[in-house]
Design a protein around this motif. Structure first.
Motif, short mmCIF file in Angstrom:
data_model
loop_
_atom_site.label_atom_id
_atom_site.label_comp_id
_atom_site.label_asym_id
_atom_site.label_seq_id
_atom_site.Cartn_x
_atom_site.Cartn_y
_atom_site.Cartn_z
N ARG A 1 -0.48 5.43 -5.82
CA ARG A 1 -0.44 4.02 -6.20
C ARG A 1 -1.77 3.51 -6.71
O ARG A 1 -1.86 2.49 -7.35
CB ARG A 1 0.00 3.16 -5.02
CG ARG A 1 1.44 3.43 -4.65
CD ARG A 1 1.97 2.38 -3.72
NE ARG A 1 3.30 2.79 -3.26
CZ ARG A 1 4.12 2.03 -2.58
NH1 ARG A 1 3.78 0.82 -2.25
NH2 ARG A 1 5.30 2.48 -2.22
N ARG A 2 -2.82 4.20 -6.37
CA ARG A 2 -4.18 3.78 -6.73
C ARG A 2 -4.45 2.34 -6.30
O ARG A 2 -4.82 1.50 -7.10
CB ARG A 2 -4.42 3.97 -8.21
CG ARG A 2 -5.41 5.12 -8.45
CD ARG A 2 -5.68 5.36 -9.90
NE ARG A 2 -6.38 4.27 -10.53
CZ ARG A 2 -6.18 3.91 -11.80
NH1 ARG A 2 -5.32 4.53 -12.55
NH2 ARG A 2 -6.87 2.92 -12.31
N ALA B 1 0.83 -1.21 0.00
CA ALA B 1 0.00 0.00 0.00
C ALA B 1 0.86 1.26 0.00
O ALA B 1 0.39 2.33 -0.36
CB ALA B 1 -0.92 -0.01 1.21
N GLY B 2 2.11 1.12 0.43
CA GLY B 2 2.97 2.29 0.52
C GLY B 2 2.99 2.89 1.91
O GLY B 2 3.44 4.01 2.10
N LEU B 3 2.49 2.15 2.89
CA LEU B 3 2.44 2.67 4.25
C LEU B 3 3.72 2.33 5.01
O LEU B 3 4.00 2.91 6.05
CB LEU B 3 1.23 2.08 4.99
CG LEU B 3 -0.10 2.35 4.30
CD1 LEU B 3 -1.21 1.55 4.93
CD2 LEU B 3 -0.42 3.84 4.33
N GLU B 4 4.47 1.36 4.50
CA GLU B 4 5.79 1.06 5.07
C GLU B 4 6.76 1.00 3.91
O GLU B 4 6.42 0.54 2.84
CB GLU B 4 5.80 -0.33 5.75
CG GLU B 4 4.76 -0.54 6.82
CD GLU B 4 5.13 0.11 8.13
OE1 GLU B 4 6.23 0.71 8.23
OE2 GLU B 4 4.30 0.04 9.06
N LEU B 5 7.97 1.47 4.17
CA LEU B 5 9.02 1.31 3.16
C LEU B 5 9.89 0.15 3.58
O LEU B 5 10.35 0.10 4.71
CB LEU B 5 9.86 2.58 3.07
CG LEU B 5 9.45 3.60 2.02
CD1 LEU B 5 10.47 4.71 1.94
CD2 LEU B 5 9.28 2.95 0.64
N PRO B 6 10.12 -0.82 2.70
CA PRO B 6 10.97 -1.94 3.08
C PRO B 6 12.43 -1.51 3.19
O PRO B 6 12.84 -0.53 2.57
CB PRO B 6 10.77 -2.94 1.94
CG PRO B 6 10.35 -2.10 0.78
CD PRO B 6 9.61 -0.93 1.34
N ALA C 1 -7.82 7.58 3.75
CA ALA C 1 -7.90 8.79 2.93
C ALA C 1 -6.69 8.89 2.00
O ALA C 1 -6.83 9.23 0.83
CB ALA C 1 -7.99 10.02 3.82
N LEU C 2 -5.51 8.56 2.53
CA LEU C 2 -4.30 8.64 1.71
C LEU C 2 -4.36 7.64 0.56
O LEU C 2 -4.05 7.98 -0.58
CB LEU C 2 -3.06 8.36 2.55
CG LEU C 2 -2.67 9.44 3.56
CD1 LEU C 2 -1.47 8.97 4.38
CD2 LEU C 2 -2.32 10.74 2.84
N THR C 3 -4.81 6.40 0.85
CA THR C 3 -4.87 5.41 -0.23
C THR C 3 -5.91 5.80 -1.27
O THR C 3 -5.81 5.41 -2.42
CB THR C 3 -5.20 3.99 0.28
OG1 THR C 3 -6.50 4.01 0.87
CG2 THR C 3 -4.20 3.50 1.29
N LEU C 4 -6.89 6.59 -0.85
CA LEU C 4 -7.92 7.02 -1.81
C LEU C 4 -7.46 8.22 -2.63
O LEU C 4 -8.23 8.77 -3.41
CB LEU C 4 -9.22 7.36 -1.08
CG LEU C 4 -9.94 6.14 -0.48
CD1 LEU C 4 -11.01 6.56 0.49
CD2 LEU C 4 -10.53 5.28 -1.58
N GLY C 5 -6.22 8.64 -2.41
CA GLY C 5 -5.66 9.69 -3.25
C GLY C 5 -5.64 11.07 -2.64
O GLY C 5 -5.27 12.03 -3.30
N ASP D 1 7.93 0.67 -11.03
CA ASP D 1 8.53 0.62 -9.70
C ASP D 1 7.53 1.20 -8.68
O ASP D 1 7.34 2.40 -8.61
CB ASP D 1 9.83 1.42 -9.69
CG ASP D 1 10.49 1.38 -8.32
OD1 ASP D 1 9.99 0.65 -7.44
OD2 ASP D 1 11.51 2.08 -8.14
N PHE D 2 6.93 0.31 -7.91
CA PHE D 2 5.86 0.73 -7.00
C PHE D 2 6.40 1.48 -5.79
O PHE D 2 5.74 2.37 -5.26
CB PHE D 2 5.08 -0.51 -6.55
CG PHE D 2 3.60 -0.35 -6.62
CD1 PHE D 2 3.01 0.34 -7.67
CD2 PHE D 2 2.78 -0.89 -5.64
CE1 PHE D 2 1.64 0.49 -7.74
CE2 PHE D 2 1.40 -0.74 -5.70
CZ PHE D 2 0.83 -0.05 -6.74
N LEU D 3 7.60 1.11 -5.37
CA LEU D 3 8.15 1.72 -4.15
C LEU D 3 8.46 3.19 -4.35
O LEU D 3 8.55 3.95 -3.39
CB LEU D 3 9.39 0.97 -3.69
CG LEU D 3 9.15 -0.47 -3.23
CD1 LEU D 3 10.45 -1.11 -2.79
CD2 LEU D 3 8.13 -0.52 -2.11
N ALA D 4 8.64 3.59 -5.63
CA ALA D 4 8.95 5.00 -5.89
C ALA D 4 7.71 5.88 -5.80
O ALA D 4 7.81 7.10 -5.76
CB ALA D 4 9.60 5.13 -7.26
#
Lengths: 357, 285
Positions: A85-86, A60-65, B179-183, A76-79
């Motif tokens: 990220r939708r 989801a992008g909530l943590e960076l590995p 909210a963040l994941t929804l953009g 590249d999703f991590l960028a």
């Protein structure tokens, strides 16, 4: 005629390579690699602390590995930051915006778009209507989250996630807070919804039944490592490790030994399963995959201690080689002669063998 | 959430003792709160409405009221912002020194307000750390508005933060993450999700902060210099008048402060009654 392979519908859309992540000194993920195909329903299954939720949060992008790579459709999703990220995310405790109505919740992802990309009010209303009918909650648009049941809330959460036309759906124990009945209903419904929308979905759960029931493929994690990845049938029929065997269902285990194609478990000797290792082994079998025989027959000597009928199932408590086991049979098939206090023979029908650790 | 009422089964009955305790508390409240408060209004009106009105129209009184409003108008919004920021980073992030920050936020509660005033004198007074530099550049902080504002901010800092921290810790970050994941951008998330979720608790904190800001005496007294019509806030004005045996003026000014206290109390009760579910756990009943 030139032979053309069918269009490749199983192309990889999500590719996770060598992801590691630790929190302080605690390693949450250790070198995890796996792929999800386009439109696949992938379950991340594991006990708590196995790293499954951390992996979802990385997606989801909530943590960076700390190390590794995540690619989605080659990108590249991590960028990308979370909001670019939708991905549609659904949480265990719904995380609906409590001060907004159902309609406002669902429309949120559309109304926060930059002005140039924002759909008109009428378009938003139309999309909300579509989504409400998709999740079968027509007529509830004016309600607030507190006025809905748990199952309804989770369906609103899903509609909200789908509103942004996500490239991938991430579900974090979505049914964890619901009761068993609603859970089963929603499970079936979610599977149908997935078939209709075709969004690549990653689903975190600690409930093996849920994972096996829902997913196209199941990734089993333990202590931050990927233990096995396969279809529900593959992992259930061919568990890679004793942990997986144990985790996917009730298990009975006994020590045994294999020498020259023969396996000995307590007083039972039989042909070793194909491909079994030599030497001391752990023998596993499911408590409902056993055949009962009279005391003079084939199998493990067992003393029946108690027989309890619970609905269609019969539980048989017995002692084998000094250990207590609870075996299971089904009412109509309850074998003759299984009576408390009497010895029987028990033959595991499909024993699985792992080398002793 | 809003229907969190104690189940009757868990209520403890102490026959005989309970009415006695209620009576005792009521008597104590009457003697210690209602009686003095009544005296304030009685004394303020001892020489009739006209004297009361005159006392408040007097230029020094008007200046004191104005100054008090200005100090509160500057320090309360600043503390609301600081409080939200502090509560947000404490409730949403893990970092080294978090407990130190929590202790620091509480510091003004445990330190005497006089000390909170004195530190500014030690820093910005003529003999203070930055004294020479300030004199050189002709900047006045102590015995002027900036000093009063600084002292008030320091003393009232904990109110908003203390109110918000438990509430925000209670509400997980899930809604913001959603909210963040929804953009949504961070800014949009704050305005559309975070702020609406804490609005009533924030208002509650601001209310308490404001009451204290307007009523603060100790810290302000140290940095004010008691220049009549210039650096006297309302509480200081009360003291000055009282020391001059102008009892009607003193009590008239005091009655304004008391009135402010009552208004705060009413608003606070209304908030607790109407929005108890959205205040931090300690305020629910």
């Amino acid at each position: 005629m030139n032979f053309q392979p069918a269009a490749d519908t199983s192309q990889t859309s999500l590719e996770i390579r060598g992801i590691s992540k630790s929190f302080g000194r605690f390693p949450a993920l250790n070198n995890v690699s796996l792929q999800a195909r386009d439109k696949e329903f992938l379950a991340l299954l594991g006990p708590s602390g196995s790293g499954k939720t951390t992996l979802l949060r990385v997606l989801a992008g909530l943590e960076l590995p700390d190390a590794g790579e995540v690619r989605f459709a080659g990108e590249d999703f991590l960028a990308l930051p979370v909001r670019k990220r939708r991905v549609g995310m659904v949480f265990q405790h719904y995380a609906l915006f409590r001060h907004m109505t159902v309609a406002q919740n669902i429309a949120f992802g559309l109304t926060v778009r930059p002005r140039a990309e924002r759909p008109s009010k009428a378009q938003v209303a139309e999309r909300v209507r579509e989504l409400l009918s998709l999740v079968q909650l027509e007529g509830l648009e004016k309600r607030f989250p507190t006025q809905l049941s748990g199952g309804q809330r989770q369906r609103v959460a899903l509609a909200r996630a789908l509103a942004i036309e996500p490239r991938m759906l991430l579900l974090d124990e979505p049914f964890g807070a619901l009761d068993a009945q609603v859970r089963r209903e929603l499970r079936r419904w979610l599977r149908e919804l997935h078939e209709r929308t075709g969004v690549t979905t990653v689903f975190v759960t600690h409930d093996q039944e849920e994972a096996l029931d829902l997913a196209d493929r199941v990734a089993i994690l333990k202590d931050g490592e990927l233990v096995q990845l396969g279809t529900p049938n593959e992992v259930y029929e061919d568990p890679a490790t004793p942990f997986v065997y144990d985790f996917l269902g009730a298990a009975c285990r006994l020590p045994g030994e294999i020498r020259g194609g023969r396996m000995t478990v307590a007083d039972w000797e039989t042909a070793a399963p194909a491909g079994a290792p030599q030497g001391p082994v752990e023998v596993f079998f499911r408590p409902d995959e056993v055949a009962f025989a009279p005391a003079g027959g084939q199998g493990l000597a067992a003393d029946v201690r108690a027989v309890a009928q619970r609905g269609p199932d019969v539980r048989i408590e017995c002692v084998i080689a000094g250990q207590v086991f609870e075996l299971e049979a089904h009412g109509p098939t309850l074998p003759q002669g299984v009576t408390p206090g009497l010895p029987v023979r028990i033959e595991p029908m499909r024993p699985r063998v792992y080398p002793t650790a | 959430m809003s229907s969190q009422t104690a189940s009757p089964a868990f209520r403890v009955h102490l026959p005989g003792l309970a009415p006695l305790m209620v009576l005792l508390s009521a008597a104590a409240m009457g003697a210690l709160v209602v009686l003095p408060l009544g005296i304030v209004f009685k004394e303020a009106l001892a020489q009739g409405w006209d004297a009361f009105r005159e006392a408040l129209k007097e230029p020094d009184a008007v200046a004191a009221i104005r100054l008090t409003l200005i100090v509160a108008a500057i320090s309360v919004p600043l503390n609301a912002v600081f409080g939200v920021a502090a509560a947000w980073c404490i409730a949403r992030f893990e970092f080294r020194g978090k407990s130190v920050l929590l202790t620091l936020i509480d510091l003004p509660f445990s330190v005497s307000p006089v000390v909170s005033g004195l530190v500014w004198v030690l820093l910005f007074g003529a003999q203070g750390f930055f004294g020479d530099w300030l004199i050189e550049h002709d900047l006045k902080i102590i015995f002027a508005l900036p000093g009063l504002v600084l002292a008030t901010i320091l003393v009232t800092f904990p109110f908003v933060a203390r109110e918000l921290i438990p509430l925000m810790q209670d509400q997980s970050a899930d809604e913001e993450v959603a909210a963040l994941t929804l953009g949504a951008s961070g800014f949009t998330t704050f305005w559309k999700v975070t702020l609406p979720n804490i609005r009533w608790a924030l208002l509650y904190g601001v209310l308490l902060c404001n009451a204290r800001a307007m009523g603060e005496f100790g810290a302000v007294s140290v940095v004010s210099g008691h220049i009549r019509g210039a650096t006297n806030t309302l509480p200081l004005h009360v003291e000055v008048l009282y020391n001059d045996y102008e009892s009607v003026g003193a009590f008239a000014a005091a009655s304004i402060l008391a009135g402010l206290g009552l208004v705060t109390l009413i608003l606070k009760t209304a908030l607790e009654w109407r929005h108890s579910g959205e205040l931090s756990a300690s305020r629910r009943h």
